[in-house]
Design a protein around this motif. Structure first.
Motif, PDB file in Angstrom:
ATOM      1  N   ARG A   1       0.857  -1.182   0.000  1.00 59.51           N
ATOM      2  CA  ARG A   1       0.000   0.000   0.000  1.00 59.51           C
ATOM      3  C   ARG A   1       0.894   1.233   0.000  1.00 59.51           C
ATOM      4  NH1 ARG A   1      -3.877  -2.275   4.810  1.00 59.51           N
ATOM      5  NH2 ARG A   1      -4.750  -4.026   3.643  1.00 59.51           N
TER       6      ARG A   1
ATOM      7  N   ASP B   1       0.351   4.286   0.244  1.00 58.67           N
ATOM      8  CA  ASP B   1       0.045   5.332   1.222  1.00 58.67           C
ATOM      9  C   ASP B   1       0.944   5.208   2.447  1.00 58.67           C
ATOM     10  OD1 ASP B   1      -1.908   6.090  -0.515  1.00 58.67           O
ATOM     11  OD2 ASP B   1      -3.586   5.343   0.675  1.00 58.67           O
TER      12      ASP B   1
ATOM     13  N   ASP C   1       8.561   5.521 -10.921  1.00 58.48           N
ATOM     14  CA  ASP C   1       7.852   5.002 -12.096  1.00 58.48           C
ATOM     15  C   ASP C   1       7.557   3.518 -11.981  1.00 58.48           C
ATOM     16  OD1 ASP C   1       7.775   7.422 -13.305  1.00 58.48           O
ATOM     17  OD2 ASP C   1       9.224   6.974 -14.893  1.00 58.48           O
TER      18      ASP C   1
ATOM     19  N   TYR D   1       0.662   0.701  -7.959  1.00 63.79           N
ATOM     20  CA  TYR D   1      -0.428   1.408  -7.281  1.00 63.79           C
ATOM     21  C   TYR D   1      -1.691   0.558  -7.130  1.00 63.79           C
ATOM     22  CZ  TYR D   1       2.302   5.678  -7.769  1.00 63.79           C
ATOM     23  OH  TYR D   1       3.276   6.626  -7.663  1.00 63.79           O
TER      24      TYR D   1
ATOM     25  N   SER E   1      -3.120   0.268  -3.466  1.00 63.69           N
ATOM     26  CA  SER E   1      -3.586   1.560  -2.954  1.00 63.69           C
ATOM     27  C   SER E   1      -4.876   1.994  -3.641  1.00 63.69           C
ATOM     28  CB  SER E   1      -2.497   2.622  -3.163  1.00 63.69           C
ATOM     29  OG  SER E   1      -1.360   2.315  -2.385  1.00 63.69           O
ATOM     30  N   ASP E   2      -4.953   1.786  -4.959  1.00 68.27           N
ATOM     31  CA  ASP E   2      -6.174   2.157  -5.680  1.00 68.27           C
ATOM     32  C   ASP E   2      -7.369   1.345  -5.207  1.00 68.27           C
ATOM     33  OD1 ASP E   2      -4.798   4.019  -7.137  1.00 68.27           O
ATOM     34  OD2 ASP E   2      -4.593   2.771  -8.932  1.00 68.27           O
TER      35      ASP E   2
ATOM     36  N   ARG F   1      -8.444   2.382  -1.743  1.00 68.13           N
ATOM     37  CA  ARG F   1      -9.161   3.656  -1.780  1.00 68.13           C
ATOM     38  C   ARG F   1     -10.608   3.450  -2.228  1.00 68.13           C
ATOM     39  NH1 ARG F   1      -5.851   5.893  -4.907  1.00 68.13           N
ATOM     40  NH2 ARG F   1      -4.474   6.497  -3.214  1.00 68.13           N
TER      41      ARG F   1
ATOM     42  N   ALA G   1     -10.751   3.267  -9.135  1.00 68.75           N
ATOM     43  CA  ALA G   1      -9.725   4.288  -8.979  1.00 68.75           C
ATOM     44  C   ALA G   1      -8.524   3.849  -9.797  1.00 68.75           C
ATOM     45  CB  ALA G   1      -9.327   4.437  -7.514  1.00 68.75           C
ATOM     46  N   LEU G   2      -7.913   4.777 -10.511  1.00 72.20           N
ATOM     47  CA  LEU G   2      -6.782   4.429 -11.363  1.00 72.20           C
ATOM     48  C   LEU G   2      -5.688   5.466 -11.209  1.00 72.20           C
ATOM     49  CD1 LEU G   2      -5.483   2.708 -13.591  1.00 72.20           C
ATOM     50  CD2 LEU G   2      -6.635   4.174 -15.266  1.00 72.20           C
ATOM     51  N   SER G   3      -4.524   5.017 -10.775  1.00 67.35           N
ATOM     52  CA  SER G   3      -3.337   5.866 -10.742  1.00 67.35           C
ATOM     53  C   SER G   3      -2.481   5.505 -11.942  1.00 67.35           C
ATOM     54  CB  SER G   3      -2.555   5.643  -9.442  1.00 67.35           C
ATOM     55  OG  SER G   3      -3.333   5.999  -8.317  1.00 67.35           O
ATOM     56  N   ALA G   4      -2.298   6.450 -12.858  1.00 67.75           N
ATOM     57  CA  ALA G   4      -1.536   6.204 -14.086  1.00 67.75           C
ATOM     58  C   ALA G   4      -0.209   6.950 -14.017  1.00 67.75           C
ATOM     59  CB  ALA G   4      -2.334   6.652 -15.305  1.00 67.75           C
ATOM     60  N   VAL G   5       0.878   6.222 -14.192  1.00 65.76           N
ATOM     61  CA  VAL G   5       2.214   6.820 -14.186  1.00 65.76           C
ATOM     62  C   VAL G   5       2.509   7.378 -15.574  1.00 65.76           C
ATOM     63  CG1 VAL G   5       4.670   6.401 -13.848  1.00 65.76           C
ATOM     64  CG2 VAL G   5       2.983   5.232 -12.402  1.00 65.76           C
TER      65      VAL G   5
END
Length: 377
Positions: free
Chosen positions: A233, A235, A257, A261, A264-265, A268, A351-355
């Motif tokens: 995670r 966070d 990079d 994620y 964590s996504d 969340r 939820a999507l964290s995109a690098v």
């Protein structure tokens, strides 16, 4: 739904066993085919109370009529069916129905009445995302009846590209003679990760939490690197790095990079749907999803029998966490059963964290940005 709702008792055309049958479908004399998706839930609830019950498809039922003694005897042998039916938004007829021999008619009537009080329009909120690729659960969830696969199919994701990249980075640090700190992995996950990567324990040290970060000792602080454990995670990671960098100023590590994620996504999203719901159902192993707010009602569901009428009767919005992480896998036994307790809307939250790795290829700056840049020279 309420305007089309009917509760009736019918004669059973088919002969029955000496136990309650919760019907998965039957043929109504006027409404035709009736689908009963909640049947496995109601049968499991009865069994949990020590009342043997089974689910079964059923044929046609008929309305009771006055008859000769011979016909009455035959009817008593066949028993009766008590049912509540309604017309869903798609035009299908949906119902709750229990078939019982004559000496269990009152029990069948009470069962249908109890579950009929739970009928209402509902939403189910499901968190979606890339599934954390930790170790598979020791045992699969024990939800009864046919279902489209494991509720938590972790084993399908053990060789994801993110894990492979992390493993390659860790190997490069070991090759240059560093001690490597593995940040954020739980003990079971880290052991499984080491086993898959073929790593020993001497040069890789797990740092799962701030307490460990404050106590860890290393043989050569000037030759120290870190990687983020698979599906940790994120966070939690900045707090670990703050402690470690104060203690080991020469610490080097994995470029952001390459951080994953997924956990964590998903965490969340799990917290988001739980906080928006009247009731949260946790299905099977849910360690990756975290705990929802304790301000809300929470039920851990290992079998369908764990869910009672009182749990769902007043819940207009239910979060189902652990049911799967794609639109295809979210149609679990629990969600299917809830679809038989009134019109249901299933809402997928993601939820999507995109690098972003192509920042050096961005469009040319605007004139305003050029002026600002010029002022800085």
């Amino acid at each position: 739904m309420n305007r089309s709702r009917l509760t009736e008792t019918f004669d059973a055309v088919e002969e029955q066993t000496d136990r309650l049958l919760v019907l998965s479908r039957f043929v109504h004399p006027d409404r035709g085919e009736v689908h009963c998706p909640a049947a496995p839930l109601i049968a499991a609830w009865l069994t949990r109370q020590g009342l043997p019950a089974a689910t079964a498809g059923f044929g046609r039922v008929t309305r009771p009529t006055s008859a000769s003694p011979a016909t009455a005897t035959a009817r008593q042998h066949a028993g009766s069916v008590t049912a509540t039916t309604y017309i869903d938004l798609d035009g299908r007829v949906v119902g709750i129905a229990v078939a019982a021999p004559a000496h269990h008619t009152d029990l069948a009537t009470r069962t249908v009445a109890t579950w009929s009080r739970t009928l209402r329009t509902r939403r189910v909120l499901v968190p979606l995302g890339d599934l954390p690729c930790g170790p598979p659960p020791a045992t699969e969830p024990a939800l009864p009846g046919p279902r489209p696969g494991p509720l938590h199919p972790l084993s399908e994701h053990l060789d994801c590209p993110r894990r492979a990249r992390t493993r390659a980075v860790l190997g490069s640090y070991l090759d240059r003679g560093d001690t490597v700190l593995l940040l954020g992995s739980e003990a079971e996950q880290e052991h499984h990760w080491r086993e898959r990567a073929g790593l020993g324990s001497a040069d890789v040290i797990s740092v799962p939490d701030p307490v460990s970060a404050g106590k860890v000792t290393v043989p050569a602080p000037e030759r120290l690197s870190f990687v983020i454990g698979s599906c940790a995670r994120l966070d939690d990671v900045p707090a670990l790095l703050r402690i470690l960098r104060r203690r080991f100023p020469m610490l080097r590590g994995q470029h952001p990079d390459l951080w994953c994620y997924a956990a964590s996504d998903l965490l969340r999203m799990a917290r988001t749907v739980a906080d928006r719901s009247d009731l949260t159902l946790l299905l099977g192993p849910t360690a990756h999803f975290g705990a929802p707010s304790d301000r809300r009602a929470v039920r851990r569901i290992d079998t369908l029998g764990d869910l009672s009428p009182s749990d769902v009767a007043d819940a207009a919005t239910i979060a189902v966490i652990g049911a799967g992480t794609s639109a295809e896998s979210s149609d679990t036994a629990v969600i299917t059963a809830l679809s038989g307790l009134g019109p249901l809307s299933v809402v997928h939250h993601r939820a999507l964290s995109a690098v972003v790795t192509d920042i050096d290829k961005a469009a040319p700056p605007t004139a305003a940005a050029d002026r600002i840049a010029g002022q800085g020279r």
